[in-house]
Design an enzyme around this catalytic site. Structure first.
Site, mmCIF file in Angstrom:
data_model
loop_
_atom_site.group_PDB
_atom_site.id
_atom_site.type_symbol
_atom_site.label_atom_id
_atom_site.label_comp_id
_atom_site.label_asym_id
_atom_site.label_seq_id
_atom_site.Cartn_x
_atom_site.Cartn_y
_atom_site.Cartn_z
ATOM 1 N N GLY A 26 0.803 -1.215 0.000
ATOM 2 C CA GLY A 26 0.000 0.000 0.000
ATOM 3 C C GLY A 26 0.838 1.268 0.000
ATOM 4 O O GLY A 26 0.298 2.374 -0.084
ATOM 5 N N GLY A 28 2.747 2.293 -2.329
ATOM 6 C CA GLY A 28 2.688 2.940 -3.643
ATOM 7 C C GLY A 28 3.714 2.414 -4.641
ATOM 8 O O GLY A 28 3.950 3.050 -5.678
ATOM 9 N N ARG A 56 -6.470 -9.823 -8.684
ATOM 10 C CA ARG A 56 -7.449 -8.765 -8.377
ATOM 11 C C ARG A 56 -8.115 -8.353 -9.689
ATOM 12 O O ARG A 56 -7.535 -8.560 -10.766
ATOM 13 C CB ARG A 56 -6.733 -7.538 -7.788
ATOM 14 C CG ARG A 56 -6.119 -7.806 -6.443
ATOM 15 C CD ARG A 56 -5.307 -6.605 -5.963
ATOM 16 N NE ARG A 56 -4.613 -6.948 -4.741
ATOM 17 C CZ ARG A 56 -3.405 -6.504 -4.406
ATOM 18 N NH1 ARG A 56 -2.747 -5.689 -5.201
ATOM 19 N NH2 ARG A 56 -2.856 -6.876 -3.281
ATOM 20 N N ARG A 149 -8.132 1.245 -1.483
ATOM 21 C CA ARG A 149 -7.837 0.417 -2.668
ATOM 22 C C ARG A 149 -8.866 -0.700 -2.813
ATOM 23 O O ARG A 149 -9.108 -1.193 -3.918
ATOM 24 C CB ARG A 149 -6.411 -0.153 -2.569
ATOM 25 C CG ARG A 149 -5.928 -0.758 -3.869
ATOM 26 C CD ARG A 149 -4.469 -1.156 -3.816
ATOM 27 N NE ARG A 149 -4.259 -2.343 -2.994
ATOM 28 C CZ ARG A 149 -3.078 -2.907 -2.780
ATOM 29 N NH1 ARG A 149 -1.985 -2.388 -3.319
ATOM 30 N NH2 ARG A 149 -2.959 -3.987 -2.025
ATOM 31 N N ARG A 160 -1.280 -7.277 6.504
ATOM 32 C CA ARG A 160 -0.441 -6.335 5.761
ATOM 33 C C ARG A 160 -0.004 -5.165 6.650
ATOM 34 O O ARG A 160 1.134 -4.702 6.560
ATOM 35 C CB ARG A 160 -1.182 -5.844 4.507
ATOM 36 C CG ARG A 160 -1.174 -6.879 3.403
ATOM 37 C CD ARG A 160 -2.188 -6.635 2.304
ATOM 38 N NE ARG A 160 -2.268 -7.800 1.425
ATOM 39 C CZ ARG A 160 -1.690 -7.897 0.236
ATOM 40 N NH1 ARG A 160 -1.048 -6.884 -0.275
ATOM 41 N NH2 ARG A 160 -1.779 -9.014 -0.472
#
Ligand SMILES: Nc1ncnc2c1ncn2[C@@H]1O[C@H](COP(=O)(O)OP(=O)(O)OP(=O)(O)O)[C@@H](O)[C@H]1O
Ligand SMILES: Nc1nc2c(ncn2[C@@H]2O[C@H](COP(=O)(O)O)[C@@H](O)[C@H]2O)c(=O)[nH]1
Length: 210
Positions: A26, A28, A56, A149, A160
């Site tokens: 997450g 980036g 995904r 997200r 995570r």
């Protein structure tokens, strides 16, 4: 004099140095990496990892990852086909020798997007990459980005975030990363990433022209 000449010759033969992008889920990494691949077509190539997690929406097999079963992945690891592999948030991930070789064969800068376990493993190989850590401005912002997200279950999200806390601490240790970039404003972070890679980018561009 001769030593310098041979060093240059050897460096040119070895091709451009790969790049390891690491950092919390997450932070980036994929966003920055996609910008690089788009702006510098014919300069960078992505090392497509294998994973046992499900794709995904919008992800493509063979482009984002090679999506495989645990049995297939374990058998491939046992056969020595991987440079490194790790279990992250309950799924297996790994960089195959073939994925890196495919990028190197095209004389492109090979980018690996891997977690901290992968970084440690790569350090024991002769890959000699530039190590870059992408960090979020804070845990709160990271959590918001991951939630927005909308890709993770609550369980995966918590795993995570736990891993992120460890990652943020380790990234402060001297000597692990060549550069740590805090991805607060995306354009600023992207500018810093390009600055860090400009020497390698120029080498490949020069090579493409000759
Ligand atoms: N500077 C930024 N400001 C605001 N949002 C951002 C910024 N950078 C990335 N994001 C957003 O944060 C989310 C996480 O980014 P991204 O998927 O690139 O992270 P990642 O590090 O690749 O994660 P993972 O390791 O899980 O693949 C995405 O929705 C992305 O659009
Ligand atoms: N050690 C490795 N880590 C990898 C590899 N490919 C991706 N990753 C890392 O996994 C997490 C989660 O990724 P996601 O796509 O499920 O969000 C992230 O930190 C990646 O950097 C790999 O081949 N080896």
């Amino acid at each position: 004099m001769y030593m310098r000449y041979f060093f240059r010759l050897f460096s040119a033969m070895a091709g451009p140095r790969p790049v390891v992008l690491s950092g919390p889920s997450g932070a980036g990494k994929s966003t920055l990496l996609k910008n690089l691949l788009k702006e510098y077509e014919g300069v960078f190539g992505f090392s497509v990892s294998h994973t046992t997690r499900s794709p995904r929406p919008g992800e493509e097999n063979g482009k984002d990852y090679h999506y495989v079963t645990r049995e297939y992945m374990q058998a491939s690891i046992d056969k020595g086909e991987f440079i490194e592999s790790a279990v992250f948030s309950g799924n297996m991930y790994g960089t195959s020798k073939a994925s890196v070789q495919a990028v190197k064969d095209k004389n492109l800068i090979c980018i690996l997007d891997i977690d901290m376990q992968g970084v440690r493993a790569v350090k024991t190989t002769d890959l000699n990459p530039i190590y870059i850590s992408i960090q979020p401005p804070s845990m709160n912002i990271l959590e918001k980005r991951l939630r927005d997200r909308n890709t993770e279950s609550e369980e995966s999200l918590q795993k995570r975030l736990d891993a992120a806390q460890v990652d943020m601490e380790i990234s402060k240790e001297p000597g692990i990363f060549d550069i740590v970039i805090v991805n607060d404003n995306l354009d600023d972070a992207y500018g810093k990433l390009k600055d860090a890679l400009i020497e390698e980018i120029k080498k490949v561009q020069k090579n493409n022209l000759s």
